[in-house]
Write a protein that holds these residues in place. Structure first.
Motif, PDB file in Angstrom:
ATOM      1  N   ASN A 127       0.841  -1.193   0.000  1.00  0.00           N
ATOM      2  CA  ASN A 127       0.000   0.000   0.000  1.00  0.00           C
ATOM      3  C   ASN A 127       0.878   1.246   0.000  1.00  0.00           C
ATOM      4  O   ASN A 127       2.105   1.177   0.168  1.00  0.00           O
TER       5      ASN A 127
ATOM      6  N   GLU B 161       1.337   3.709   2.043  1.00  0.00           N
ATOM      7  CA  GLU B 161       2.065   4.017   3.272  1.00  0.00           C
ATOM      8  C   GLU B 161       3.128   2.979   3.602  1.00  0.00           C
ATOM      9  O   GLU B 161       3.957   3.200   4.490  1.00  0.00           O
TER      10      GLU B 161
ATOM     11  N   ALA C 178      -6.963   7.980  -2.666  1.00  0.00           N
ATOM     12  CA  ALA C 178      -7.142   6.798  -1.819  1.00  0.00           C
ATOM     13  C   ALA C 178      -6.563   5.571  -2.520  1.00  0.00           C
ATOM     14  O   ALA C 178      -6.585   5.463  -3.749  1.00  0.00           O
ATOM     15  N   ASP C 179      -6.040   4.630  -1.723  1.00  0.00           N
ATOM     16  CA  ASP C 179      -5.464   3.421  -2.297  1.00  0.00           C
ATOM     17  C   ASP C 179      -6.542   2.564  -2.955  1.00  0.00           C
ATOM     18  O   ASP C 179      -7.623   2.331  -2.397  1.00  0.00           O
TER      19      ASP C 179
ATOM     20  N   LEU D  92      -9.891  -0.294   2.235  1.00  0.00           N
ATOM     21  CA  LEU D  92     -10.366   0.347   3.453  1.00  0.00           C
ATOM     22  C   LEU D  92      -9.242   0.442   4.474  1.00  0.00           C
ATOM     23  O   LEU D  92      -8.164  -0.132   4.299  1.00  0.00           O
ATOM     24  N   GLU D  93      -9.514   1.171   5.557  1.00  0.00           N
ATOM     25  CA  GLU D  93      -8.464   1.417   6.548  1.00  0.00           C
ATOM     26  C   GLU D  93      -7.980   0.139   7.220  1.00  0.00           C
ATOM     27  O   GLU D  93      -6.836   0.057   7.648  1.00  0.00           O
ATOM     28  N   ASP D  94      -8.860  -0.872   7.304  1.00  0.00           N
ATOM     29  CA  ASP D  94      -8.446  -2.112   7.960  1.00  0.00           C
ATOM     30  C   ASP D  94      -7.757  -3.078   7.001  1.00  0.00           C
ATOM     31  O   ASP D  94      -7.498  -4.225   7.367  1.00  0.00           O
TER      32      ASP D  94
END
Length: 835
Positions: A257, A259, A320-321, A344-346
């Motif tokens: 991803n 980050e 956004a990824d 999503l963030e998770d």
């Protein structure tokens, strides 16, 4: 659903070649068969049938090399069996040993009734196409299509491959002049090596070099694992295997991803005792120390379908990824399709979208989105190809993707080319291919098998085409100079290229995405022009990576307007530019400048020009001129100054005469200085008293000549001066009204006079009343048409009450005397425009 491992991971050999195995074990198996059947029946017959049976079983299990080798051995027992040659060729083709397959097919073509092998020309066409022999492939496809009783599927396949082969023959002529580099043997092995990704100080790639130790099959199958290797150090590769918990599992593909906190990859399993595999998508946490956490299976996987080849890239609009992946789930266009989902963030994904702009009825695989160029790279066999899978890219267009573009040879070749990625830190692109030079373990006669990793120089250069023109008519303008700047902090920036004047108006510059540039064009006899080229978001770069900018260089005419009296700059003027005075009603341009006196016009200096300047409260001025021919080519700018005089209303002195003690006679003690009697009323009454003046001044004269002279003088005074003064006053009022309507503002200078009769103080007050009477005339003229301008101070009065101080007749004994009559007056001497 399932498919061969070559489809979902690399296109390395789906059945592992003999050199990958324990050759002794294989030969023991062969000798065991000989021993088993050698005692009970003729060795040759029974052995050949056994090899045929073994070949059929290997083919069923998609072990195409094993099947080929068994058919090859069986053929040695009876070389006249064309069916064995054909099956040998089929299995060699399926494991991509195209030269070997072609040799077997040639045996059938030369020695068999080919009606017994209706697909022979189709298969030979495929082999020639993969080998890049496009003319031969075209011939075989046409021969196949001329046959009868062809299935619709085979007809569609032959039609597509025929079209592709004809297209490919021309496509190779447009090959890019770049060198493809085969990565060194410490990375490329005799196993398949593919799907390289760069992340920080490491490169990650997949290799199927791990023996499946407890495999029940012979020869044993091999497993893929993700390998990590330090960049620049190809001798210390180390396996990076997520904790999948089983030794029979494949791990492949690496996608981080944005980050760098998660890594996405495929986990695959063999389907039973076949070479087919089925994959699912997983992710792990990625620690700062480079360690991978345990795998988490993603919920977007569809049971029974393949879900593989992940790639993560930011959305071009939101940042956004987004997760790109490949799947053969139901609902697609056919075969393998490329999908995209929001991460999503998770770490999970949602909102799965089939990329319908990209996908075909064939297989569309190995997606890689490059956010710098806003292109989605992928491989497909569903579009025109040079053979097998070819690499394409599709540019972002609106909310989707535009028409895909085929990458030139030598990146694409006649074999399978996939897994294209860009590594800007290396200024390279990497991809995987099973082209013949990749197969280091096979002889030239048996070229087949495995994907290897390759690199090509990655040149992001954008060609910037700059053209210079005349501004007014856009015609080509040669002999210009163009300078290219790279902007750093918004200023003019760093000059990186300067082109001197040339005999063409076309300049070519090489620029790089991610930068902002400025162009400046100049030429003798012309003003400059500039253009900004912002490549920080290169999604707007055309597919052919060429941009055009046009510079329009002007010749300049500067017109400066000044006050004629003060010589100071005069703002608020309007300047008109025409080709001649006669055409001023159809000007080339007309501009008003409220805050400056300088006008800048872009024009050709070699034409006649008419210029006029106008301003409220000033008299307009104009001029016509032609710049001498010998000066035109030497002038970039031409400047003229125009001086405007103030718009004073030009008048001769107007004298307005009054009767004795009028208006409003008072006592010498009453100091009244105003009156409500406007001048025209007292003037008309005064005209009617001419008889009184003649009676007093003429009737007493006895000399006829003298009497005639005096009478003529009085009659002329009353006609020309008294009556004529009123006429001139009314004309002045009309002129003022017209000027005031057009925005003028004026100051009128009025003097009041009296005769010497009476004391000085009284005469001053009388002068004031006479001035006020004239002012009343202007207030009430024609029903008050000037009143609002007086109230708004657009018309103001400046006055002087002279009394008798300026009397011309010093001792006139009678109030009826001509001298005294001429001294009873109001004088308007000038009207001046005011700001």
């Amino acid at each position: 659903m399932s498919g061969s491992f070559q489809t979902f991971l690399p296109d390395y050999l789906s059945s592992i070649p003999l050199t990958h195995l324990d050759y002794t074990s294989y030969m023991k198996r062969y000798l065991f068969l000989l021993f088993l059947f050698g005692c009970s029946m003729p060795l040759s017959a029974q052995t050949m049938e056994q090899f045929i049976e073994d070949a059929e079983k290997q083919h069923e299990n998609e072990n195409y090399y094993g099947a080929y080798d068994s058919y090859r051995i069986a053929t040695e027992f009876d070389e006249s069996r064309m069916d064995l040659w054909y099956h040998q060729g089929e299995n060699a083709r399926l494991y991509t040993a195209y030269e070997t397959a072609l040799g077997a097919y040639q045996q059938v073509l030369q020695h068999a009734d080919i009606s017994e092998f209706p697909e022979l020309h189709l298969r030979m066409g495929q082999v020639h196409q993969f080998l890049g022999n496009y003319e031969e492939a075209v011939g075989h496809y046409r021969q196949f299509l001329s046959q009868g009783n062809i299935s619709e599927a085979n007809r569609a396949l032959a039609d597509k491959n025929l079209t592709d082969s004809e297209w490919a023959a021309g496509r190779l002529q447009d090959a890019d002049p770049i060198q493809v580099t085969h990565l060194n043997p410490d990375i490329n092995t005799k196993y398949s090596d593919f799907a390289l990704r760069r992340r920080g100080a490491f490169s990650y790639y997949t290799s199927n070099r791990i023996p499946f130790e407890n495999d029940k099959l012979y020869p044993i199958r091999y497993l893929s694992r993700i390998f990590r290797i330090p960049n620049g150090d190809t001798l210390s590769a180390e396996v990076t295997i997520p904790n999948v918990g089983q030794d029979s599992i494949h791990t492949a593909h690496t996608a981080f991803n944005t980050e760098g906190t998660r890594v996405y990859y495929s986990i695959c399993e063999y389907v039973g005792d076949t070479e087919s595999v089925r994959c699912d998508l997983h992710f792990s946490t990625f620690g700062s120390n480079g360690e991978w956490g345990p795998p988490t299976r993603m919920s977007i996987n569809v049971p029974g379908a393949n879900n593989t080849q992940p790639h993560v890239a930011p959305d071009p609009d939101t940042g956004a990824d987004m997760l790109y992946f490949v799947s053969d789930r139901t609902g697609g266009k056919g075969g393998l399709d490329i999908y995209r989902a929001t991460l999503l963030e998770d770490g999970t994904a949602a909102d799965i979208v089939n990329l319908e702009d990209i996908n075909t009825a064939g297989d569309d695989v190995t997606p890689y989105y490059d956010s710098r160029t806003c292109r989605l790279y992928f491989s497909t066999d569903g579009r025109k190809t040079l053979g097998g899978f070819d690499i394409y890219y599709a540019p972002v267009v609106g909310d989707g993707f535009g028409e895909p573009v085929h990458l030139n040879s030598p990146v694409n070749g006649s074999f399978h080319d996939r897994y294209y990625v860009i590594a800007r830190e290396d200024q390279k692109a990497y991809f995987s291919s099973n082209r013949q030079e990749a197969s280091i373990q096979w002889t030239a006669d048996e070229a087949a098998c495995c994907d290897d990793l390759y690199s090509v120089p990655f040149d992001e250069t954008i060609i910037l085409d700059v053209y210079t023109h005349r501004r007014l008519d856009s015609s080509d303008l040669d002999r210009s100079a163009v300078t290219l700047f790279r902007l750093n902090t918004g200023d003019k920036g760093e000059e990186i290229d300067a082109r001197p004047p040339q005999d063409s108006n076309h300049f070519v510059f090489a620029v790089q995405p991610g930068n902002t540039y400025a162009l400046e064009g100049n030429r003798i006899a012309f003003g400059p022009d500039s253009s900004r080229v912002d490549l920080t978001n290169s999604c707007d770069v055309p597919v052919d990576r060429r941009l055009r900018r046009d510079l329009f260089l002007p010749q300049s005419l500067f017109v400066n307007v000044f006050d004629e009296e003060t010589r100071e700059p005069l703002n608020g003027a309007t300047v008109l530019l025409a080709s001649s005075k006669e055409s001023k009603d159809h000007p080339l341009v007309e501009e008003h400048k409220e805050d400056t006196n300088c006008f800048h016009f872009y024009m050709h200096l070699d034409q006649p020009l008419y210029v006029s300047a106008d301003r409220r409260m000033y008299i307009s001025r104009d001029t016509s001129f032609t710049i001498p021919e010998e000066l035109v080519d030497r002038l970039g700018n031409y400047e003229i100054d125009i001086y405007l005089p103030k718009d004073s209303i030009e008048i001769d002195t107007i004298e307005l005469f009054f009767d004795n003690d009028l208006p409003v006679p008072t006592s010498k003690w009453d100091r009244m200085t105003t009156t409500e009697v406007e001048y025209s009323k007292t003037n008309i009454d005064y005209q009617a008293r001419i008889k009184d003046f003649l009676e007093d001044q003429v009737s007493k004269i006895t000399d006829k000549n003298q009497k005639f002279t005096v009478q003529t003088q009085f009659e002329a005074f009353f006609e020309n001066d008294v009556k004529g003064g009123l006429t001139r006053l009314e004309a002045l009022a009309d002129t003022l009204f017209n000027r005031l309507q057009n925005g003028g503002r004026y100051s009128m200078y009025i003097q009041g006079h009296a005769s010497v009769r009476g004391n000085p103080a009284y005469n001053e007050d009388l002068s004031k009343r006479r001035i006020d009477s004239v002012k009343d005339f202007f207030r009430e003229y024609k029903g008050g048409i000037l009143a609002k301008y007086i109230q708004q101070k657009a018309l103001i009065f400046t006055e002087d009450e002279f009394g008798s101080r300026a009397a011309k007749s010093k001792n006139d004994a009678s109030i009826f005397g001509l001298g005294a009559s001429r001294d009873r007056r109001v004088t308007i001497t000038k009207i001046q425009a005011i700001n």
